[in-house]
Design a protein around this motif. Structure first.
Motif, PDB file in Angstrom:
ATOM      1  N   GLN A   1       0.816  -1.206   0.000  1.00 34.83           N
ATOM      2  CA  GLN A   1       0.000   0.000   0.000  1.00 34.83           C
ATOM      3  C   GLN A   1       0.853   1.262   0.000  1.00 34.83           C
ATOM      4  O   GLN A   1       0.524   2.249  -0.664  1.00 34.83           O
ATOM      5  CB  GLN A   1      -0.945   0.003   1.211  1.00 34.83           C
ATOM      6  CG  GLN A   1      -2.088  -0.975   1.081  1.00 34.83           C
ATOM      7  CD  GLN A   1      -3.018  -1.004   2.279  1.00 34.83           C
ATOM      8  OE1 GLN A   1      -4.178  -1.408   2.164  1.00 34.83           O
ATOM      9  NE2 GLN A   1      -2.535  -0.606   3.430  1.00 34.83           N
ATOM     10  N   SER A   2       1.967   1.209   0.726  1.00 37.66           N
ATOM     11  CA  SER A   2       2.886   2.342   0.748  1.00 37.66           C
ATOM     12  C   SER A   2       3.497   2.569  -0.632  1.00 37.66           C
ATOM     13  O   SER A   2       3.588   3.704  -1.108  1.00 37.66           O
ATOM     14  CB  SER A   2       3.985   2.097   1.790  1.00 37.66           C
ATOM     15  OG  SER A   2       4.902   3.152   1.813  1.00 37.66           O
ATOM     16  N   GLN A   3       3.889   1.491  -1.293  1.00 36.25           N
ATOM     17  CA  GLN A   3       4.456   1.600  -2.644  1.00 36.25           C
ATOM     18  C   GLN A   3       3.415   2.138  -3.630  1.00 36.25           C
ATOM     19  O   GLN A   3       3.729   2.962  -4.496  1.00 36.25           O
ATOM     20  CB  GLN A   3       4.950   0.232  -3.113  1.00 36.25           C
ATOM     21  CG  GLN A   3       6.146  -0.295  -2.338  1.00 36.25           C
ATOM     22  CD  GLN A   3       6.482  -1.734  -2.711  1.00 36.25           C
ATOM     23  OE1 GLN A   3       5.666  -2.445  -3.304  1.00 36.25           O
ATOM     24  NE2 GLN A   3       7.688  -2.166  -2.367  1.00 36.25           N
ATOM     25  N   LEU A   4       2.185   1.680  -3.487  1.00 40.21           N
ATOM     26  CA  LEU A   4       1.109   2.126  -4.378  1.00 40.21           C
ATOM     27  C   LEU A   4       0.810   3.605  -4.181  1.00 40.21           C
ATOM     28  O   LEU A   4       0.559   4.342  -5.144  1.00 40.21           O
ATOM     29  CB  LEU A   4      -0.156   1.296  -4.139  1.00 40.21           C
ATOM     30  CG  LEU A   4      -0.094  -0.158  -4.614  1.00 40.21           C
ATOM     31  CD1 LEU A   4      -1.208  -0.981  -3.982  1.00 40.21           C
ATOM     32  CD2 LEU A   4      -0.180  -0.230  -6.132  1.00 40.21           C
ATOM     33  N   ALA A   5       0.830   4.051  -2.931  1.00 44.03           N
ATOM     34  CA  ALA A   5       0.566   5.469  -2.643  1.00 44.03           C
ATOM     35  C   ALA A   5       1.670   6.355  -3.217  1.00 44.03           C
ATOM     36  O   ALA A   5       1.409   7.475  -3.674  1.00 44.03           O
ATOM     37  CB  ALA A   5       0.436   5.674  -1.137  1.00 44.03           C
ATOM     38  N   ASP A   6       2.907   5.843  -3.209  1.00 41.14           N
ATOM     39  CA  ASP A   6       4.049   6.617  -3.715  1.00 41.14           C
ATOM     40  C   ASP A   6       4.117   6.633  -5.238  1.00 41.14           C
ATOM     41  O   ASP A   6       4.767   7.507  -5.828  1.00 41.14           O
ATOM     42  CB  ASP A   6       5.361   6.054  -3.168  1.00 41.14           C
ATOM     43  CG  ASP A   6       5.524   6.300  -1.668  1.00 41.14           C
ATOM     44  OD1 ASP A   6       4.830   7.190  -1.140  1.00 41.14           O
ATOM     45  OD2 ASP A   6       6.326   5.585  -1.037  1.00 41.14           O
ATOM     46  N   ALA A   7       3.475   5.646  -5.870  1.00 45.25           N
ATOM     47  CA  ALA A   7       3.524   5.549  -7.339  1.00 45.25           C
ATOM     48  C   ALA A   7       2.550   6.561  -7.946  1.00 45.25           C
ATOM     49  O   ALA A   7       1.334   6.422  -7.802  1.00 45.25           O
ATOM     50  CB  ALA A   7       3.176   4.128  -7.779  1.00 45.25           C
ATOM     51  N   SER A   8       3.079   7.559  -8.611  1.00 45.59           N
ATOM     52  CA  SER A   8       2.205   8.606  -9.145  1.00 45.59           C
ATOM     53  C   SER A   8       1.502   8.181 -10.434  1.00 45.59           C
ATOM     54  O   SER A   8       0.383   8.607 -10.711  1.00 45.59           O
ATOM     55  CB  SER A   8       3.009   9.884  -9.393  1.00 45.59           C
ATOM     56  OG  SER A   8       4.095   9.621 -10.271  1.00 45.59           O
ATOM     57  N   ALA A   9       2.136   7.311 -11.208  1.00 41.00           N
ATOM     58  CA  ALA A   9       1.564   6.901 -12.491  1.00 41.00           C
ATOM     59  C   ALA A   9       0.633   5.706 -12.320  1.00 41.00           C
ATOM     60  O   ALA A   9       0.949   4.758 -11.595  1.00 41.00           O
ATOM     61  CB  ALA A   9       2.680   6.539 -13.473  1.00 41.00           C
ATOM     62  N   LEU A  10      -0.497   5.750 -13.000  1.00 42.50           N
ATOM     63  CA  LEU A  10      -1.471   4.655 -12.922  1.00 42.50           C
ATOM     64  C   LEU A  10      -0.875   3.346 -13.433  1.00 42.50           C
ATOM     65  O   LEU A  10      -1.108   2.276 -12.858  1.00 42.50           O
ATOM     66  CB  LEU A  10      -2.714   5.024 -13.727  1.00 42.50           C
ATOM     67  CG  LEU A  10      -3.878   4.037 -13.711  1.00 42.50           C
ATOM     68  CD1 LEU A  10      -4.376   3.780 -12.296  1.00 42.50           C
ATOM     69  CD2 LEU A  10      -5.013   4.556 -14.588  1.00 42.50           C
ATOM     70  N   ASP A  11      -0.078   3.410 -14.493  1.00 39.98           N
ATOM     71  CA  ASP A  11       0.547   2.194 -15.042  1.00 39.98           C
ATOM     72  C   ASP A  11       1.435   1.512 -14.002  1.00 39.98           C
ATOM     73  O   ASP A  11       1.480   0.272 -13.940  1.00 39.98           O
ATOM     74  CB  ASP A  11       1.377   2.534 -16.277  1.00 39.98           C
ATOM     75  CG  ASP A  11       0.519   2.803 -17.501  1.00 39.98           C
ATOM     76  OD1 ASP A  11      -0.698   2.557 -17.432  1.00 39.98           O
ATOM     77  OD2 ASP A  11       1.071   3.266 -18.516  1.00 39.98           O
TER      78      ASP A  11
END
Length: 276
Positions: free
Chosen positions: A133-143
Motif C-alpha cells: 500500500q505504501s508503494q502504491l501510494a508513492d507511485a504517481s503513475a497509474l501504469d
C-alpha cells in the motif's frame, strides 16, 4: 452532470486464467442522491485499490468504508450492492475481479467469513500488504500502480495448489450457465454432494447451488444492462426458470427491484460496471 469512465486493462498472461477483468473506474463526483448506485452480483471476487478518494458500499444492512490508498477484498456477493464515493469529489479506483477459479489460488482464506463482506486486505494477510500500500501510494503513475498490483498477485500464485475436482465443477457450472445440478456433479465426479459443498465453502464461501443461481441470472442481467427489453428475453427465461414468477424472484433478489422498476432507473454506473 457526473461523468463516469471505465478503462479496461488487459491482465498479465499468468493471471488471465483467474482474472475475469481489470478496469479503472474514475468519476467526477457522486451521483445525485435520488439516483440508484447499484452493483449487481456477478460471481467474482474483487480486489480494489482506491487511489483517489474513498468508497462507501452498502451490502444488506451493513456499510463498508474503504479509505484512500487502501486495498480491500470483496468476498462472494449474492445480494445487490449500493456504491458511492466517500466524498463528493474526483474518484479513482482500480478493480481486479477474480473468477471462481482464481480467488482460492491467490488468497488462502476462510472464504465463508468474507462472503458479502468487504475487508481490508491488510487485515487478512498482514504486513506484506502494508508495504504494498505504501508503494502504491508513492507511485504517481497509474501504469506503475497496475504493475505493482499484478506483480504482487503473480507472487501470490507461486504458492497456489490446484484443486482439480473443484475446478471441474466450477467449469461445468459456468459452461452450463448455471443449469447443471449438484446431483449431476456427483455423478460426473464420483464425489458426494456433501464433499462438493465442503470444497465450495472452502474455496468460494458458498455452495454450488447458490453459485449456479448467480451465474444463471448473470446472463440475463448482462443483456438487460446492455439495453435488452425484458419482453425480448422471455424465450430464454423459460429455458432457465420454472416460470416468470421464478425469474422475478431471482431478479428482485439480485437487484432489489422488479425489471420494470429497474429499467426506469438504470444509469451509467449500473450498466458499465457490469458490461465493461
Amino acid at each position: 452532470m457526473i461523468n463516469f469512465r471505465f478503462i479496461p486493462i488487459t491482465p498479465h498472461p499468468l493471471l488471465s486464467p483467474y482474472v475475469a477483468k481489470i478496469h479503472v473506474f474514475e468519476s467526477s463526483g457522486r451521483l445525485p442522491a435520488m439516483e440508484r448506485k447499484l452493483i449487481v452480483p456477478n460471481a467474482n471476487f474483487k480486489l480494489t485499490l482506491t487511489y483517489r478518494n474513498g468508497i462507501v458500499a452498502g451490502i444488506g444492512d451493513k456499510t463498508f468504508i474503504q479509505g484512500e490508498n487502501k486495498l480491500s477484498l470483496t468476498g462472494l456477493i449474492d445480494s445487490p450492492v449500493m456504491l458511492d464515493p466517500q466524498e463528493d469529489a474526483q474518484t479513482g479506483t482500480i478493480i481486479i475481479e477474480f473468477n471462481p477459479l482464481g480467488a482460492y489460488r491467490l488468497f488462502h482464506l476462510l472464504y465463508a467469513e468474507v462472503k458479502n463482506q468487504i475487508v481490508e486486505l491488510e487485515d487478512l494477510i498482514g504486513k506484506r500488504v502494508e508495504e504494498l500500500q505504501s508503494q502504491l501510494a508513492d507511485a504517481s503513475a497509474l501504469d506503475l500502480k497496475l504493475q505493482l498490483l499484478q506483480n504482487f498477485l503473480i507472487k501470490q500464485l507461486e504458492k497456489a495448489a490446484d484443486d482439480p475436482i473443484y475446478d471441474y465443477c466450477i467449469n461445468r457450472i459456468s459452461k452450463s450457465k448455471g443449469l447443471v445440478s449438484v446431483a449431476q456433479l456427483e455423478k460426473e465426479t464420483g464425489y458426494s454432494s456433501r464433499w462438493i459443498h465442503t470444497k465450495f465453502s472452502e474455496h468460494l464461501g458458498t455452495g454450488p447451488k447458490n453459485l449456479s443461481e448467480i451465474i444463471r441470472f448473470k446472463q440475463f442481467y448482462q443483456a438487460f444492462s446492455a439495453g435488452a427489453n425484458p419482453q425480448s428475453l422471455k424465450g430464454q427465461i423459460y429455458q432457465h426458470y420454472h416460470d416468470q414468477s421464478h425469474f422475478i424472484r431471482a431478479f428482485k433478489r439480485f437487484t432489489g427491484s422488479t425489471p420494470t422498476d429497474l429499467q426506469n432507473s438504470m444509469n451509467e454506473l449500473a450498466t458499465k460496471h457490469y458490461t465493461s
